[in-house]
Design an enzyme around this catalytic site. Structure first.
Site, PDB file in Angstrom:
ATOM      1  CG  ASP A  31      -2.189   0.839   1.053  1.00 50.62           C
ATOM      2  OD1 ASP A  31      -2.051   2.040   0.773  1.00 50.62           O
ATOM      3  OD2 ASP A  31      -3.295   0.291   1.175  1.00 50.62           O
ATOM      4  CB  THR A 145     -17.826  -1.459  -8.747  1.00 55.21           C
ATOM      5  OG1 THR A 145     -19.031  -0.839  -8.316  1.00 55.21           O
ATOM      6  CG2 THR A 145     -17.494  -0.916 -10.129  1.00 55.21           C
ATOM      7  CB  SER A 187     -18.771   8.139 -11.309  1.00 51.16           C
ATOM      8  OG  SER A 187     -18.091   6.950 -10.892  1.00 51.16           O
ATOM      9  CE1 TYR A 189     -13.957   2.750  -8.030  1.00 54.81           C
ATOM     10  CE2 TYR A 189     -16.344   2.964  -7.986  1.00 54.81           C
ATOM     11  CZ  TYR A 189     -15.203   2.231  -7.746  1.00 54.81           C
ATOM     12  OH  TYR A 189     -15.305   0.966  -7.242  1.00 54.81           O
ATOM     13  CG  HIS A 190     -19.067   3.491 -10.976  1.00 59.33           C
ATOM     14  ND1 HIS A 190     -19.444   4.607 -10.276  1.00 59.33           N
ATOM     15  CD2 HIS A 190     -19.352   2.437 -10.167  1.00 59.33           C
ATOM     16  CE1 HIS A 190     -19.953   4.245  -9.097  1.00 59.33           C
ATOM     17  NE2 HIS A 190     -19.902   2.940  -9.003  1.00 59.33           N
ATOM     18  CE  LYS A 193     -12.802  -0.485  -8.902  1.00 59.11           C
ATOM     19  NZ  LYS A 193     -11.915  -1.397  -8.215  1.00 59.11           N
ATOM     20  CB  VAL A 219     -18.710  -2.363   1.687  1.00 63.88           C
ATOM     21  CG1 VAL A 219     -18.391  -3.124   2.967  1.00 63.88           C
ATOM     22  CG2 VAL A 219     -18.189  -3.126   0.467  1.00 63.88           C
ATOM     23  NE  ARG A 249     -23.183  10.634   2.338  1.00 63.10           N
ATOM     24  CZ  ARG A 249     -22.872  11.881   2.643  1.00 63.10           C
ATOM     25  NH1 ARG A 249     -21.760  12.127   3.319  1.00 63.10           N
ATOM     26  NH2 ARG A 249     -23.649  12.898   2.286  1.00 63.10           N
TER      27      ARG A 249
END
Ligand code: NAD
Ligand code: USQ
Length: 399
Positions: A31, A145, A187, A189-190, A193, A219, A249
């Protein structure tokens, strides 16, 4: 098994590393700790007080007697360090969590869009090229995802990765074949993927790399059997407008008397999984690696689907909070239906935890315990998908 956990300091990676170590595997975490630097950039911190990674690993050793190695490395930048590590450790499997994973963060600005694509695609490609160069027969387990499928309502249960399509040839004779399910990312981000999926397909075809792509839902929860063994092992819990996911949230908002921020009508239906099931699914995927050969094995890592508005009311009733419909900062369908197959992981032995269990209360208690660490002004999401979404949000007066 000898395992590398890329991104093992993160929300899913840390409890997975502990779970795999507890089950007798030899684990090395790789990491760059970039996620902790992003907290600094956003002026926020995990709801739970997470220790630095070396302290976490010392605590794991003192509690269980088991060692986990740690190699600090930027997997997008340091390809030669990655190939050296593969040659030294000769892992049986690599679990790949190491990507920028927040959709709102990926939409904040052009710099965030570029970072997300560059980081995520580079890490995935470096890993694939590195595995081929090393000549290892190493199984890659990637955290993908559900969002790659998109959220268009379709009159079927979403299959696991592939869609059977039928088409006529030039003579009119019908044929059918399986293709990767057409991707519809919502998005940047998606989108990263979706690009990963093509990289996997290419390296599985061209080099016979053995790959499992886990299409995971949202999650929720924070602790697992291993992280709750000692306070120093506590998992991270994101609640801010960029990294906080919807159910976590809502639980935090309810715990501090903030209205629950439902985007739009709340008619969005999404897939969910508890973090305790996440770590078990990944162990099932790793330990069943011998069955993977040929095309990429895709498994939907989800246990149930819910509408956002229903979750808000569930939490509001449980804790006693108010629900507020706020202008949606995202460009996404207001309403959708979603049903998902998860036969593969259930077939491997997954026994799902559902929302109805006492675990919702556990999360509320964690939120209440650490309420003084919450930055209230970091709760509302201020990442907008486009100019009109920003304009609509800026006119709204929050209750
Ligand atoms: P996270 O941000 O908490 O963890 C990701 C980890 O990867 C961090 O520790 C970060 O420092 C590390 N990392 C990122 N880029 C790196 C690089 N270039 N080199 C080395 N390390 C790097 O995210 P998470 O919630 O644990 O998610 C892990 C994976 O699971 C992601 O790929 C995400 O897309 C996927 N996933 C998460 C969820 C969710 O709800 N959290 C749902 C579905 C899928
Ligand atoms: N939402 C609200 N209110 C909020 C936060 C979110 O109504 O306060 C809505 C969003 O508009 C969206 C839905 O809840 O319709 C889900 O949002 P999310 O932030 O919980 O989830 P998402 O952005 O999709 O991303 C998360 C993880 C990501 C993972 C994905 C799985 O951050 O890493 O890939 O869940 S999935 O959604 O199945 O693609």
């Amino acid at each position: 098994m000898q395992l590398l956990i890329l991104g093992g300091d993160g929300f899913c990676g840390w409890p997975t590393a502990l779970h795999l170590s507890a089950h007798g595997h030899d684990v090395t975490i790789v990491d760059s700790c970039v996620r902790r630097r992003i907290d600094d950039e956003l002026g926020v911190r995990s709801l739970t007080p997470i220790r630095l990674l070396p302290e976490r690993l010392d605590a794991w050793k003192s509690v269980t007697g088991r060692s986990i190695d740690f190699v600090e490395m930027d997997l997008a930048e340091d390809y030669s360090a990655l190939t050296d590590l593969l040659a030294t450790k000769r892992p049986d499997a690599v679990v790949h969590f190491a990507e920028q994973r927040a959709a709102p963060y990926s939409m904040k600005s052009s710099a965030h869009k570029r970072y997300t694509i560059q980081n995520n695609v580079a890490v995935t490609h470096n890993l694939l090229a590195g595995v081929v160069e090393s000549g290892l027969d190493c199984h890659i387990v990637h955290l993908g995802t559900m969002g790659v499928y998109g959220y268009e309502s379709v009159p079927m249960d979403l299959p696991e990765g592939y869609l059977t399509v039928a088409y006529p040839d030039r003579t009119g004779r019908n044929h059918s074949r399986e293709i990767l399910y057409p991707t519809q990312p919502g998005s940047v981000y998606h989108l990263s993927k979706s690009l990963d999926q093509l990289l996997f397909q290419f390296y599985a075809n061209n080099d016979g790399v053995r790959i499992t792509d886990l299409h995971q839902g949202i999650v929720w929860g924070t602790q697992t059997d291993e992280t709750e063994l000692d306070l120093r092992l506590v998992n991270r819990f994101d609640y801010d407008g960029d990294y906080g996911t919807v159910l976590n949230r809502f639980l935090v908002e309810a715990a501090i008397g903030h209205r629950l921020t439902v985007h739009g009508t709340g008619g969005q239906t999404r897939a969910f999984i508890n973090i305790r099931d996440t770590v078990r699914c990944i162990r099932l995927a790793v330990e069943s690696g011998a069955e993977v050969s040929g095309r990429v094995r895709v498994m939907n890592q989800v246990t149930e689907t819910h509408r956002v508005i229903d979750l808000a009311h569930l939490v509001a009733d449980l804790v006693g909070a108010e629900v507020e419909l706020v202008p949606n900062p995202r460009k996404e369908a207001d309403e959708n239906e979603l049903r998902v197959r998860n036969d593969r992981l259930v077939g491997l032995g997954l026994e799902p935890i559902y929302l109805a269990t006492g675990l919702l209360t556990e999360s509320v208690e964690i939120a209440q315990k650490y309420a003084d660490r919450i930055e209230r002004d970091r709760i509302v999401s201020t990442s907008y998908w486009n100019r009109s979404r920003r304009a609509a949000a800026e006119e709204h007066v929050y209750g």
